[in-house]
Design a protein around this motif. Structure first.
Motif, short mmCIF file in Angstrom:
data_model
loop_
_atom_site.label_atom_id
_atom_site.label_comp_id
_atom_site.label_asym_id
_atom_site.label_seq_id
_atom_site.Cartn_x
_atom_site.Cartn_y
_atom_site.Cartn_z
N SER A 8 0.84 -1.20 0.00
CA SER A 8 0.00 0.00 0.00
C SER A 8 0.88 1.25 0.00
CB SER A 8 -0.91 0.00 1.24
OG SER A 8 -1.78 1.11 1.22
N TRP A 49 1.94 2.54 -9.35
CA TRP A 49 1.52 2.23 -7.99
C TRP A 49 1.12 0.76 -7.93
CZ3 TRP A 49 0.27 5.75 -3.73
CH2 TRP A 49 0.77 7.03 -3.92
N HIS A 76 -2.56 -2.07 -3.46
CA HIS A 76 -2.45 -1.78 -2.04
C HIS A 76 -2.74 -2.99 -1.16
CE1 HIS A 76 -6.68 -1.20 -3.14
NE2 HIS A 76 -7.00 -1.38 -1.87
N PRO A 84 -4.95 1.58 -5.77
CA PRO A 84 -3.92 2.03 -4.83
C PRO A 84 -3.88 3.54 -4.63
CG PRO A 84 -2.92 1.23 -6.86
CD PRO A 84 -4.36 0.84 -6.91
N THR A 86 -6.89 4.93 -1.92
CA THR A 86 -6.92 4.83 -0.46
C THR A 86 -6.90 6.24 0.11
OG1 THR A 86 -4.52 4.83 -0.11
CG2 THR A 86 -5.57 2.70 -0.64
#
Length: 394
Positions: free
Chosen positions: A56, A145, A148, A190, A193
């Protein structure tokens, strides 16, 4: 290294990785970790071991003219028998900070977890190749990214033009620790969040130490935070202590003091923000533990229930209401000697009225819209004018 097909293969190292505290060499590639090796040796349970290996906030970051990128990965697919299937993790590619593409690895290692016995088994799976094409043919900053909530081994990174480290962004580094909500549970990407959204709004470089089920005031986590360079620090404490029924009020206060003391050993004057739990009706006045609702699972839904006795809070069992009061008291007690310490009530991020509008779908975790609301409020209250993370307070 440039291959005969015109692809440049770049070793995956900390030079092009952001948001990880360690990079473990494996038999197939490298595995980003969000806790250093010394801390991992002290982890007492598989839940935290799994959570800290889920990347994450971790992203590859580089500068390149490449129009095509390939990333070979081994993703770990989690299976919970009796629970609804989990969606594949999402890899998001950003160009100059803007979303440009997404991909998923449909196969990989399989981790089967028995929620009743909390035992698990792993079945090895294949390497998958993610392809991102059609990128602008110009010098640009690229970020990928990682999912997560899906442990990911990075096997190889290829581009059709050389790449280099982007160097320092000039943005402050924000080090955050929290529970599954900070980890990103129920977020669909991701960058969706709440810490990732808030970091973008606050123009900060995120290191996310949100650990699903594992924000438990562990001393090794505090030491990891102490030893990690950061300009801004926040700790979101509470919900995991309740739903794990981990400690009583007598132990909670000294544990919070000890956690903050350890962080301060490495960051004596950095803005340090203590955040209490958001609204979670099942645990507002009912202690833990919490457990999956197996009747809902039989219907293909994931929900949690509190199975503690409200009458036991008078004997020191923790509820969210008790924790908010104690955290506010501790911060008020410490601030005369620590003017850079601040408190944020989690109900100001997501309160009772927010729950009425955007209820927690599984009774513990916010949905994507609630993640965004929490992020926007955190950005305003922490990074905004006169907030503890505002430039004038750094």
């Amino acid at each position: 290294m440039t291959t005969r097909h015109g692809w440049t293969t770049t070793p995956i190292s900390t030079d092009i990785l952001r948001g990880a505290l360690d990079l473990e060499r494996t038999g197939r590639g490298v595995l980003p970790h969000r806790l250093p090796a010394g801390a991992r040796r002290q982890i007492p349970d598989d839940q935290l071991a799994m959570a800290e290996s889920q990347p994450s906030g971790v992203r590859l970051a580089f500068r390149t003219r490449a129009t095509a990128v390939e990333l070979d990965v081994v993703a770990t697919k989690r299976v919970y028998p009796g629970a609804p299937p989990r969606p594949d993790g999402v890899y998001e590619l950003l160009v100059d900070g803007r979303p440009a593409a997404r991909a998923s690895a449909p196969d990989g290692d399989t981790l089967t977890v028995d929620l009743a016995s909390m035992t698990s088994q792993t079945r090895p799976g294949p390497v998958e190749t993610l392809r991102f094409t059609g990128l602008p043919d110009e010098e640009k900053d690229v970020e990928i990214w990682l999912p997560h909530d899906e442990t990911t081994q990075l096997v190889a990174l290829r581009t059709d033009a050389p790449l280099r480290s982007p160097g320092r962004s000039g943005r402050p580094v924000w080090l955050h620790h929290g529970s599954s909500i900070s980890h990103g549970s129920n977020a669909t990407s991701p960058t969706g969040t709440w810490p990732a959204l808030a970091a973008n709004l606050g123009e900060a470089e995120l290191i996310n130490l949100g650990f699903s089920g594992s924000a438990l005031l562990d001393p090794f986590t505090a030491r990891a935070m102490r030893d990690t360079p950061a300009d801004l620090i926040s700790v979101k404490i509470g919900i995991n202590l309740v739903n794990a029924d981990l400690m009583r009020l007598r132990a909670f206060g000294p544990a919070v003091h000890g956690f903050l003391d350890t962080i301060r050993e490495g960051h004596p004057t950095a803005p340090l923000l203590v955040v209490s739990p958001i609204c979670c009706p099942i645990h507002e006045t009912t202690p833990g533990p919490s457990a999956p609702d197996y009747s809902a699972m039989s219907e293909g839904r994931l929900r949690f229930v509190a199975i503690g006795d409200p009458g036991e809070s008078s004997a020191g069992k923790l509820t969210l209401t008790v924790i908010r009061d104690e955290l506010a008291r501790i911060v008020a007690q410490r601030t005369p000697a620590d003017p850079h310490l601040h408190y944020l009530d989690g109900l100001d991020l997501y309160g009772e009225s927010d729950h009425a509008e955007l209820p927690l779908p599984d009774d513990l975790h916010p949905d994507p819209a609630a993640h965004r609301r929490i992020a926007e409020r955190f950005a305003r209250l922490a990074f905004g004018h006169d907030g503890p993370f505002a430039p004038c307070n750094r």
